[in-house]
Write an enzyme that holds these catalytic residues in place. Sequence first.
Site, PDB file in Angstrom:
ATOM      1  N   LYS A 178       0.840  -1.211   0.000  1.00  0.00           N
ATOM      2  CA  LYS A 178       0.000   0.000   0.000  1.00  0.00           C
ATOM      3  C   LYS A 178       0.874   1.260   0.000  1.00  0.00           C
ATOM      4  O   LYS A 178       0.684   2.161  -0.799  1.00  0.00           O
ATOM      5  CB  LYS A 178      -0.924   0.026   1.239  1.00  0.00           C
ATOM      6  N   ARG A 228     -10.066   1.373   7.787  1.00  0.00           N
ATOM      7  CA  ARG A 228      -9.692   0.017   8.199  1.00  0.00           C
ATOM      8  C   ARG A 228     -10.807  -0.713   8.905  1.00  0.00           C
ATOM      9  O   ARG A 228     -10.631  -1.867   9.317  1.00  0.00           O
ATOM     10  CB  ARG A 228      -8.510   0.128   9.176  1.00  0.00           C
ATOM     11  N   ARG A 236      11.404  -5.771   5.494  1.00  0.00           N
ATOM     12  CA  ARG A 236      11.288  -4.318   5.247  1.00  0.00           C
ATOM     13  C   ARG A 236      12.258  -3.513   6.125  1.00  0.00           C
ATOM     14  O   ARG A 236      12.419  -3.772   7.317  1.00  0.00           O
ATOM     15  CB  ARG A 236       9.871  -3.844   5.552  1.00  0.00           C
ATOM     16  N   ARG A 246      10.765  -1.490  11.553  1.00  0.00           N
ATOM     17  CA  ARG A 246       9.626  -1.061  12.373  1.00  0.00           C
ATOM     18  C   ARG A 246       9.401  -2.064  13.505  1.00  0.00           C
ATOM     19  O   ARG A 246       9.481  -3.263  13.281  1.00  0.00           O
ATOM     20  CB  ARG A 246       8.368  -0.985  11.490  1.00  0.00           C
ATOM     21  N   ARG A 301      -1.273  -8.575  13.549  1.00  0.00           N
ATOM     22  CA  ARG A 301      -1.647  -7.578  12.527  1.00  0.00           C
ATOM     23  C   ARG A 301      -2.450  -8.232  11.401  1.00  0.00           C
ATOM     24  O   ARG A 301      -3.427  -7.674  10.918  1.00  0.00           O
ATOM     25  CB  ARG A 301      -0.391  -6.915  11.945  1.00  0.00           C
TER      26      ARG A 301
HETATM   27  P1  AP5 Z   1       4.793  -1.561   1.954  1.00  0.00           P
HETATM   28  O1  AP5 Z   1       4.503  -0.776   0.714  1.00  0.00           O
HETATM   29  O2  AP5 Z   1       5.445  -0.861   3.077  1.00  0.00           O
HETATM   30  O3  AP5 Z   1       3.468  -2.328   2.405  1.00  0.00           O
HETATM   31  P2  AP5 Z   1       2.205  -1.799   3.198  1.00  0.00           P
HETATM   32  O4  AP5 Z   1       1.008  -2.489   2.641  1.00  0.00           O
HETATM   33  O5  AP5 Z   1       2.184  -0.303   3.220  1.00  0.00           O
HETATM   34  O6  AP5 Z   1       2.534  -2.399   4.611  1.00  0.00           O
HETATM   35  P3  AP5 Z   1       2.397  -1.787   6.070  1.00  0.00           P
HETATM   36  O7  AP5 Z   1       3.018  -2.791   6.972  1.00  0.00           O
HETATM   37  O8  AP5 Z   1       2.912  -0.382   6.136  1.00  0.00           O
HETATM   38  O9  AP5 Z   1       0.854  -1.793   6.254  1.00  0.00           O
HETATM   39  P4  AP5 Z   1       0.110  -1.767   7.569  1.00  0.00           P
HETATM   40  O10 AP5 Z   1      -1.268  -1.574   7.074  1.00  0.00           O
HETATM   41  O11 AP5 Z   1       0.289  -2.901   8.487  1.00  0.00           O
HETATM   42  O12 AP5 Z   1       0.826  -0.567   8.355  1.00  0.00           O
HETATM   43  P5  AP5 Z   1       0.373   0.910   8.692  1.00  0.00           P
HETATM   44  O13 AP5 Z   1       1.579   1.720   8.796  1.00  0.00           O
HETATM   45  O14 AP5 Z   1      -0.730   1.362   7.791  1.00  0.00           O
HETATM   46  O15 AP5 Z   1       5.677  -2.820   1.506  1.00  0.00           O
HETATM   47  C1  AP5 Z   1       6.128  -3.772   2.464  1.00  0.00           C
HETATM   48  C2  AP5 Z   1       7.499  -4.325   2.026  1.00  0.00           C
HETATM   49  O16 AP5 Z   1       7.356  -5.009   0.774  1.00  0.00           O
HETATM   50  C3  AP5 Z   1       8.561  -3.248   1.784  1.00  0.00           C
HETATM   51  O17 AP5 Z   1       9.811  -3.771   2.157  1.00  0.00           O
HETATM   52  C4  AP5 Z   1       8.524  -3.007   0.256  1.00  0.00           C
HETATM   53  O18 AP5 Z   1       9.761  -2.572  -0.233  1.00  0.00           O
HETATM   54  C5  AP5 Z   1       8.169  -4.420  -0.252  1.00  0.00           C
HETATM   55  N1  AP5 Z   1       7.348  -4.409  -1.459  1.00  0.00           N
HETATM   56  C6  AP5 Z   1       6.246  -3.635  -1.714  1.00  0.00           C
HETATM   57  N2  AP5 Z   1       5.725  -3.960  -2.920  1.00  0.00           N
HETATM   58  C7  AP5 Z   1       6.495  -4.970  -3.417  1.00  0.00           C
HETATM   59  C8  AP5 Z   1       6.455  -5.744  -4.627  1.00  0.00           C
HETATM   60  N3  AP5 Z   1       5.490  -5.549  -5.556  1.00  0.00           N
HETATM   61  N4  AP5 Z   1       7.397  -6.689  -4.811  1.00  0.00           N
HETATM   62  C9  AP5 Z   1       8.366  -6.913  -3.884  1.00  0.00           C
HETATM   63  N5  AP5 Z   1       8.475  -6.207  -2.712  1.00  0.00           N
HETATM   64  C10 AP5 Z   1       7.537  -5.251  -2.494  1.00  0.00           C
HETATM   65  O19 AP5 Z   1      -0.285   0.710  10.134  1.00  0.00           O
HETATM   66  C11 AP5 Z   1       0.488   0.380  11.264  1.00  0.00           C
HETATM   67  C12 AP5 Z   1      -0.404   0.333  12.493  1.00  0.00           C
HETATM   68  O20 AP5 Z   1      -0.985   1.628  12.715  1.00  0.00           O
HETATM   69  C13 AP5 Z   1      -1.595  -0.626  12.441  1.00  0.00           C
HETATM   70  O21 AP5 Z   1      -1.228  -1.944  12.794  1.00  0.00           O
HETATM   71  C14 AP5 Z   1      -2.550   0.025  13.439  1.00  0.00           C
HETATM   72  O22 AP5 Z   1      -2.173  -0.271  14.755  1.00  0.00           O
HETATM   73  C15 AP5 Z   1      -2.327   1.508  13.207  1.00  0.00           C
HETATM   74  N6  AP5 Z   1      -3.241   2.098  12.229  1.00  0.00           N
HETATM   75  C16 AP5 Z   1      -2.892   2.647  11.021  1.00  0.00           C
HETATM   76  N7  AP5 Z   1      -3.981   3.077  10.378  1.00  0.00           N
HETATM   77  C17 AP5 Z   1      -5.042   2.786  11.170  1.00  0.00           C
HETATM   78  C18 AP5 Z   1      -6.450   2.972  11.021  1.00  0.00           C
HETATM   79  N8  AP5 Z   1      -6.990   3.516   9.916  1.00  0.00           N
HETATM   80  N9  AP5 Z   1      -7.247   2.535  12.032  1.00  0.00           N
HETATM   81  C19 AP5 Z   1      -6.743   1.972  13.163  1.00  0.00           C
HETATM   82  N10 AP5 Z   1      -5.420   1.767  13.346  1.00  0.00           N
HETATM   83  C20 AP5 Z   1      -4.579   2.166  12.362  1.00  0.00           C
END
Ligand code: AP5
Length: 236
Positions: free
Chosen positions: A30, A105, A144, A177, A188
């Site tokens: 994402k 979410r 990552r 992270r 998660r």
């Molecule tokens: P990356 O692009 O970073 O993936 P991502 O889907 O963004 O993963 P996240 O772990 O950031 O998502 P998340 O939803 O758990 O975390 P968030 O910060 O939103 O890619 C991941 C890896 O893969 C990287 O190394 C990248 O280089 C690699 N990659 C990407 N695409 C690739 C490809 N095509 N091929 C090969 N490699 C690839 O949330 C964190 C926490 O915050 C949550 O757990 C929750 O506690 C809280 N939170 C955030 N938003 C909310 C909300 N709306 N409501 C409640 N709690 C929330």
Amino acid sequence: MGDDNVALQERPVGKLDRAVIFLGPPGSGKGTQAKVLAAKYGVPHLSTGDMLREHIQKGSPLGLKAKPIMERGELVPDSLVLKMVAERIERPDCSQGFVFDGFPRTVTQAKYLGELLKYHGLKQPFVIHLVIGTALLIRRLTGRRTCKVGGETYNIFDRPPKVEGICDNDGGELYQRPDDREEVIQPRLNAYEKQTSPLVAYYRRLGALHQIDASKSVAEVEQEIAQAVANIRGAR
Ligand code: AP5
């Protein structure tokens, strides 16, 4: 990281005219893809995860509440996230659309967003659903590494930096992270399955969902998203 890097990117290709939502499990790509799409259209990239991590770093009251919850791999309560998002999209830079990464979410968040968009005179959102299997997600999350300075994301298995531990772009130190530790990844993924995956049916019913195979390379996924968004622009 977040929405601050938009001005540094190449000239936008045109108006986005709505909110685009990236929906998919942790590690599906994402953040990687939302940054590119936002830069392409010159609109803000709004990552609720990045916003919450900034609050934690600053030690704000919201950050203090969110920290232990995020460290357990659970979702931060809707009430806290909704207030943060409502304040952010009131800013003038969101008037031509924006790209959400990690929001909404829950169904409650999605319903609230629908009301907010109406209030701000914006169209129904377009949702990109990133689909990918669990084994690949675990590889992506455990591998990552993120730059402390500019937020660029790498992967030690598939997208390593040129020099280990150092960002190619700005020489910043790369870190893992805390929620990418193996013991936090499963909670998660469970939270996604239980609380977030119902949004697939929710947005499909609204006719606003486009599914993408996120197991392909970054460039291939990027190209498919660009095509899907180009097709929807101008539509109601
Ligand atoms: P990356 O692009 O970073 O993936 P991502 O889907 O963004 O993963 P996240 O772990 O950031 O998502 P998340 O939803 O758990 O975390 P968030 O910060 O939103 O890619 C991941 C890896 O893969 C990287 O190394 C990248 O280089 C690699 N990659 C990407 N695409 C690739 C490809 N095509 N091929 C090969 N490699 C690839 O949330 C964190 C926490 O915050 C949550 O757990 C929750 O506690 C809280 N939170 C955030 N938003 C909310 C909300 N709306 N409501 C409640 N709690 C929330």
